[in-house]
Write an enzyme that holds these catalytic residues in place. Structure first.
Site, mmCIF file in Angstrom:
data_model
loop_
_atom_site.group_PDB
_atom_site.id
_atom_site.type_symbol
_atom_site.label_atom_id
_atom_site.label_comp_id
_atom_site.label_asym_id
_atom_site.label_seq_id
_atom_site.Cartn_x
_atom_site.Cartn_y
_atom_site.Cartn_z
ATOM 1 N N TYR A 1 -36.892 22.621 -4.427
ATOM 2 C CA TYR A 1 -37.169 23.865 -3.733
ATOM 3 C C TYR A 1 -38.641 24.255 -3.899
ATOM 4 C CZ TYR A 1 -32.089 24.013 -4.236
ATOM 5 O OH TYR A 1 -30.761 23.707 -4.228
ATOM 6 N N GLU B 1 -17.993 43.173 -15.901
ATOM 7 C CA GLU B 1 -17.650 43.480 -14.496
ATOM 8 C C GLU B 1 -18.081 44.879 -14.057
ATOM 9 O OE1 GLU B 1 -13.541 42.279 -14.702
ATOM 10 O OE2 GLU B 1 -13.952 40.471 -13.519
#
Ligand code: ZN
Ligand code: ZN
Length: 394
Positions: free
Chosen positions: A300, A374
């Site tokens: 990349y 979370e």
């Protein structure tokens, strides 16, 4: 106020986003094989009444149009692929696909973007313009799903004026985010070197061309590329993690194989370093009577966060979370295929804190024990929705 509305919506959908994340986490798929993930995303978009097209094989491109007049377009990106890692977490949502694991948080990115989509759908009458939801495949393996999304037209018709992306970061505590304007992540190229000599008995050097010694000189000499050729203002890293000289105490092998990685933050220097490294290795081998095959697989490009856009996004993060929860990041020499978007469009890639030291959630990405707090899913959804609406000018 917009922020309060978004925060309320983000709280309302929090449990739902957690369950989506857990579903994705339990059912991870490898790069370019995100078939069930893609199906799941399409089902969720359909349930939200969001139109979409299929792109880049397993990718999905959703479109949300605001109810107010505006021609502006913004793209939001989530990657969907998992890694070939055996999960060792003892959690109810542990990977059911043995040997495959969402160890880079792409389950978090995908479920978060679905949450962002849900929030934006409910706020359609608060903004105008077009929001493109880019669910891309294969961030983890070359050539990178982002490059295929671009080739397949994700950034055309209409062309977004900016692309936003977020990535989990366990080093940052949940509740905080990190951002850096300008050059942020490195280009990454894989180096495959084969040094050829002439093997033989270790007692008869006069009959051999020793590729092990050529390798030793080559490894040491190549570091000059970083220490003597690189502009000290341009970060450069050259690392070799694999050397195979399969001889014995008394056996000189015919060849030695070396694998490594070269990373930097400047496209011109990157090209010139490739030429210099190749020439140096080939000359050393030749001078010592052997030969060298130097193969470079381009990875990349470097990732640059467009300065003005990033300043605006940072302000959004500060408005949403408070200045004390927005961290200024350093350059990071890892690579990320979001860089492709940043090379062709204004783009901003920021970090979502997902760690929680108190609860022992500290494992880094790409490890079998990686997990998140979370509670980060309450922030990820609303933050991106807010940034998207602000970037559209509302
Ligand atoms: Zn990764
Ligand atoms: Zn990742």
């Amino acid at each position: 106020m917009l922020i309060e509305k978004i925060k309320t919506l983000a709280s309302e959908i929090h449990e739902d986003v957690i369950s989506k994340r857990r579903h994705l986490h339990a059912n991870p798929e490898l790069s370019f094989h995100e078939y069930e993930t893609s199906k799941f995303v399409k089902e969720q978009l359909t349930a939200l009444g969001i139109s979409f097209t299929e792109i880049a094989n397993t990718g999905v491109l959703g479109i949300i149009k605001g109810g107010l007049p505006s021609d502006k377009v913004i793209a939001l990106r989530a990657d969907m692929d998992a890694l070939p890692i055996f999960e060792t977490n003892d959690v109810v949502y542990k990977s059911k696909n043995e040997g495959v694991m969402h160890a880079c948080g792409h389950d978090v990115h995908t479920s978060s973007l679905l949450g962002t989509a849900a929030i934006l759908s409910k706020l359609k009458n608060e903004f105008g313009g077009t929001i493109k939801l880019m669910f891309q495949p294969a961030e983890e393996v070359l050539p990178g799903g982002a490059s295929i999304m671009i080739k397949d037209g994700a950034l055309e018709n209409p062309k977004p004026q900016a692309v936003l992306g977020q990535h989990v970061m366990p080093l940052i505590e949940t509740g905080k985010v990190g951002i850096r304007p300008g050059k942020y992540m490195a280009s990454s190229d894989e180096l495959y070197i084969t040094i050829k000599g002439k093997g033989g008995h270790g007692a008869q050097p006069q009959e051999n061309i020793d590729p092990v010694l050529i390798m030793a000189h080559t490894l040491t000499a190549l570091q000059q590329i970083v220490s003597r050729n690189a502009d000290p203002r341009i970060p450069s890293v050259l690392s070799f993690g694999k050397v195979i000289a399969d001889g014995a105490t008394n056996v000189i092998p015919n060849e030695v194989v070396i694998h490594g990685t070269f990373r930097t933050l400047d496209e011109e220097w990157r090209k010139s370093a490739h030429i210099k490294m190749k020439k140096m290795a080939e000359s050393i081998a030749e001078g010592m009577g052997g030969s060298c095959e130097f193969k470079i697989v381009n990875g990349y490009p470097f990732l640059v966060n467009e300065e003005k856009l990033t300043a605006r996004v940072k302000q959004n993060l500060v408005d949403y979370l408070g200045a004390e929860n927005v961290i200024d990041l350093d350059i990071w020499m890892a690579a990320e295929d979001f860089a492709y978007y940043s090379q062709v469009s204004d783009a901003c890639f920021y970090r979502l804190g997902t760690g929680n030291k108190e609860r022992g959630i500290t494992s880094s990405v790409h490890t079998p024990t990686f997990d998140i707090d979370e509670n980060a899913l309450k922030i990820s959804t609303g933050l991106m929705a807010y940034s998207a609406i602000k970037e559209l000018g509302f």
